[in-house]
Design a protein around this motif. Structure first.
Motif, PDB file in Angstrom:
ATOM      1  N   LEU A 267      93.784 -50.397  29.422  1.00  0.00           N
ATOM      2  CA  LEU A 267      94.984 -49.715  28.947  1.00  0.00           C
ATOM      3  C   LEU A 267      94.801 -49.314  27.485  1.00  0.00           C
ATOM      4  O   LEU A 267      94.282 -50.100  26.686  1.00  0.00           O
ATOM      5  CB  LEU A 267      96.207 -50.628  29.096  1.00  0.00           C
ATOM      6  CG  LEU A 267      96.529 -51.092  30.518  1.00  0.00           C
ATOM      7  CD1 LEU A 267      97.663 -52.108  30.493  1.00  0.00           C
ATOM      8  CD2 LEU A 267      96.898 -49.911  31.401  1.00  0.00           C
ATOM      9  N   ILE A 268      95.249 -48.120  27.142  1.00  0.00           N
ATOM     10  CA  ILE A 268      95.124 -47.627  25.773  1.00  0.00           C
ATOM     11  C   ILE A 268      96.501 -47.603  25.133  1.00  0.00           C
ATOM     12  O   ILE A 268      97.346 -46.771  25.468  1.00  0.00           O
ATOM     13  CB  ILE A 268      94.496 -46.225  25.725  1.00  0.00           C
ATOM     14  CG1 ILE A 268      93.201 -46.184  26.539  1.00  0.00           C
ATOM     15  CG2 ILE A 268      94.249 -45.817  24.270  1.00  0.00           C
ATOM     16  CD1 ILE A 268      92.131 -47.132  26.058  1.00  0.00           C
ATOM     17  N   SER A 269      96.729 -48.517  24.218  1.00  0.00           N
ATOM     18  CA  SER A 269      97.967 -48.519  23.449  1.00  0.00           C
ATOM     19  C   SER A 269      97.654 -47.938  22.073  1.00  0.00           C
ATOM     20  O   SER A 269      96.912 -46.955  21.966  1.00  0.00           O
ATOM     21  CB  SER A 269      98.536 -49.945  23.353  1.00  0.00           C
ATOM     22  OG  SER A 269      99.758 -49.947  22.648  1.00  0.00           O
TER      23      SER A 269
ATOM     24  N   GLY B 237      94.121 -43.361  29.847  1.00  0.00           N
ATOM     25  CA  GLY B 237      93.940 -42.833  28.499  1.00  0.00           C
ATOM     26  C   GLY B 237      94.823 -41.670  28.108  1.00  0.00           C
ATOM     27  O   GLY B 237      94.822 -41.257  26.948  1.00  0.00           O
ATOM     28  N   ALA B 238      95.580 -41.109  29.042  1.00  0.00           N
ATOM     29  CA  ALA B 238      96.395 -39.945  28.715  1.00  0.00           C
ATOM     30  C   ALA B 238      97.539 -40.330  27.783  1.00  0.00           C
ATOM     31  O   ALA B 238      98.210 -41.333  27.998  1.00  0.00           O
ATOM     32  CB  ALA B 238      96.954 -39.320  29.995  1.00  0.00           C
ATOM     33  N   GLY B 239      97.756 -39.520  26.751  1.00  0.00           N
ATOM     34  CA  GLY B 239      98.838 -39.810  25.811  1.00  0.00           C
ATOM     35  C   GLY B 239      99.110 -38.627  24.907  1.00  0.00           C
ATOM     36  O   GLY B 239      98.202 -37.851  24.596  1.00  0.00           O
ATOM     37  N   ILE B 240     100.365 -38.481  24.489  1.00  0.00           N
ATOM     38  CA  ILE B 240     100.760 -37.417  23.573  1.00  0.00           C
ATOM     39  C   ILE B 240     101.701 -38.001  22.524  1.00  0.00           C
ATOM     40  O   ILE B 240     102.196 -39.117  22.667  1.00  0.00           O
ATOM     41  CB  ILE B 240     101.461 -36.256  24.304  1.00  0.00           C
ATOM     42  CG1 ILE B 240     102.738 -36.750  25.007  1.00  0.00           C
ATOM     43  CG2 ILE B 240     100.521 -35.582  25.289  1.00  0.00           C
ATOM     44  CD1 ILE B 240     103.568 -35.632  25.632  1.00  0.00           C
ATOM     45  N   VAL B 241     101.934 -37.241  21.452  1.00  0.00           N
ATOM     46  CA  VAL B 241     102.880 -37.645  20.415  1.00  0.00           C
ATOM     47  C   VAL B 241     104.020 -36.634  20.377  1.00  0.00           C
ATOM     48  O   VAL B 241     103.948 -35.559  20.982  1.00  0.00           O
ATOM     49  CB  VAL B 241     102.213 -37.739  19.028  1.00  0.00           C
ATOM     50  CG1 VAL B 241     101.143 -38.806  19.024  1.00  0.00           C
ATOM     51  CG2 VAL B 241     101.625 -36.386  18.617  1.00  0.00           C
ATOM     52  N   GLU B 242     105.074 -36.995  19.657  1.00  0.00           N
ATOM     53  CA  GLU B 242     106.222 -36.100  19.535  1.00  0.00           C
ATOM     54  C   GLU B 242     105.909 -34.947  18.590  1.00  0.00           C
ATOM     55  O   GLU B 242     105.255 -35.143  17.561  1.00  0.00           O
ATOM     56  CB  GLU B 242     107.425 -36.893  19.006  1.00  0.00           C
ATOM     57  CG  GLU B 242     107.933 -37.934  19.994  1.00  0.00           C
ATOM     58  CD  GLU B 242     108.810 -38.983  19.323  1.00  0.00           C
ATOM     59  OE1 GLU B 242     109.979 -38.685  19.067  1.00  0.00           O
ATOM     60  OE2 GLU B 242     108.307 -40.099  19.088  1.00  0.00           O
ATOM     61  N   ASN B 243     106.384 -33.770  18.931  1.00  0.00           N
ATOM     62  CA  ASN B 243     106.218 -32.618  18.057  1.00  0.00           C
ATOM     63  C   ASN B 243     107.241 -32.673  16.938  1.00  0.00           C
ATOM     64  O   ASN B 243     108.444 -32.764  17.184  1.00  0.00           O
ATOM     65  CB  ASN B 243     106.390 -31.315  18.846  1.00  0.00           C
ATOM     66  CG  ASN B 243     105.268 -31.100  19.831  1.00  0.00           C
ATOM     67  OD1 ASN B 243     104.117 -31.395  19.527  1.00  0.00           O
ATOM     68  ND2 ASN B 243     105.602 -30.597  21.013  1.00  0.00           N
TER      69      ASN B 243
END
Length: 398
Positions: free
Chosen positions: A210-212, A131-137
């Motif tokens: 899986l978390i997409s 589940g770990a995920g980040i977006v672009e700043n």
């Protein structure tokens, strides 16, 4: 590809049968949450967002939760909350553990999995959520360094740019690949025999979730690295679901949520979504719980979006084929997606199947390929037999 020629569903060489893929998920039907009791579930990125919501929900049904994250304050607070709720609930002996884990670090992830095995009442894992995920700043109008050309050195226009900061790919893809690799290893390990027969039966289930994202199905301008990573997660899902079950007895499923009000959405994204329909966190949790609890679901992906009106027409149509009326989306066989409200027989639905028929679509080609391979194997077998006999008769030495 000739889509009109398809091998029979009971063909032993059929790809769907080979990989053990289950039938499409009927999201309108209820599911049994009692299977969650006693399962040890590891969640990366579980201190906030989807991961924390999953943990809170599954804890109510008696699951043991092992949380890994880099946000130690939020992670410890979540564990304290879960322990407090559990102590007053019907399952006071539940296990809740938080451990710092940077998913881009193989050492951190390995340590997290070892902690989970050690803490589990059965010394084993039943499920893993990547589940770990980040977006672009966002640093400019376009957000991503791939979408916004810049002069990195105005004094020397010929100077090449520095390498892009691929932190998002490291977390969202490399981290997920690490998690999946470790999950396949540790989920395949047998548990310590339990005195509870019901626990032993539940312990047979093994599951990777899986978390997409909707960005794994369609482009998300301004978030090139994020979109790339989530497309890659779907590629991982579409590949590994074909081998994980047949080789390791591990179910693999995926979620592709639309925009949900969570900390991961940047401020600019929230401004663009202002007034627009968003998916509800409760629907994402429900979809994840369905995949986690229904042990018969294998190799399926669910998309969670804003609630839409649907009408069950009771007509057996082909998946993806249009129906009459104000339909604008795919509702599956016998389901019509409608606009507006007040349509007779209308109900609301937010969860849909995606990428469910990949293996059926390639089945004709794979079936023919396997048939050719089998024929050639048979021919080569007879050829080899004849050659061996000639060698024996005429004294050929091997």
């Amino acid at each position: 590809m000739d889509a009109t020629i398809t091998p029979p569903k009971d063909d032993p060489w059929g790809v769907v049968n080979m990989i053990g893929q289950s039938a499409p998920v009927d999201c309108s039907k209820p599911y049994d949450t009692s299977t969650l009791a006693g399962k040890t579930i590891l969640i990366t990125g579980g201190a906030s967002g989807f991961g924390a919501a999953f943990a809170r929900h599954w804890a109510r049904y008696g699951a043991h939760l092992i949380i890994g994250d880099v946000n130690d304050q939020a992670g410890e607070a979540l564990i304290a909350e879960l322990r407090s709720s559990s102590s007053t609930g019907s399952t006071p002996n539940q296990v809740f553990v938080y451990q710092h884990c940077d998913v881009t670090s193989w050492t951190d992830q390995l340590a997290l999995f070892k902690t989970a095995i050690s803490a589990s009442p059965t010394r084993s894992l039943q499920a893993v959520v990547a589940g770990a995920g980040i977006v672009e700043n966002s640093t400019g109008p376009a957000g991503s360094v791939f979408d916004e050309p810049r002069d990195f050195d105005a004094a020397d226009p010929a100077q090449p740019p520095p390498p892009p900061p691929l932190r998002v790919l490291a977390v969202n893809l490399t981290g997920v690949m690490y998690t999946t690799h470790l999950a396949l290893h540790y989920l395949s390990r047998k548990s310590t025999p339990s005195s509870s027969s019901s626990q032993s039966q539940k312990d047979h289930d093994r599951h990777i979730l899986l978390i997409s994202s909707i960005a794994g199905l369609s482009p998300l301008p301004g978030q090139t690295e994020y979109t790339t990573s989530k497309h890659a997660v779907m590629g991982l899902f579409r590949s590994i679901r074909g081998t994980a079950w047949s080789r390791n007895g591990v179910r693999v499923n995926a979620l592709t949520p639309y925009f949900v009000e969570t900390p991961i959405i940047p401020a600019a994204g929230k401004l663009l979504l202002a007034g627009a329909a968003k998916a509800d966190l409760e629907d994402v949790v429900d979809a994840a719980t369905r995949l986690m609890a229904d042990e018969g679901v294998k190799g399926r992906a669910l998309c969670i979006g804003p609630k839409m009106g649907v009408v069950d027409e009771g007509v057996e149509g082909e998946a993806g084929q249009g129906h009459t009326g104000k339909e604008w989306g795919w509702g599956g066989p016998g389901v019509r997606v409608v606009e507006g409200t007040g349509v007779e027989g209308e109900r609301k639905q937010a969860v849909w199947e995606v990428y469910g028929h990949d293996y059926e679509r390639v089945e004709s080609w794979v079936w023919r390929f396997l048939a050719i391979v089998n024929v050639m194997r048979e021919v080569n077998g007879w050829t080899g037999f004849v050659k061996d006999m000639l060698g024996i008769c005429f004294g050929r030495r091997g």
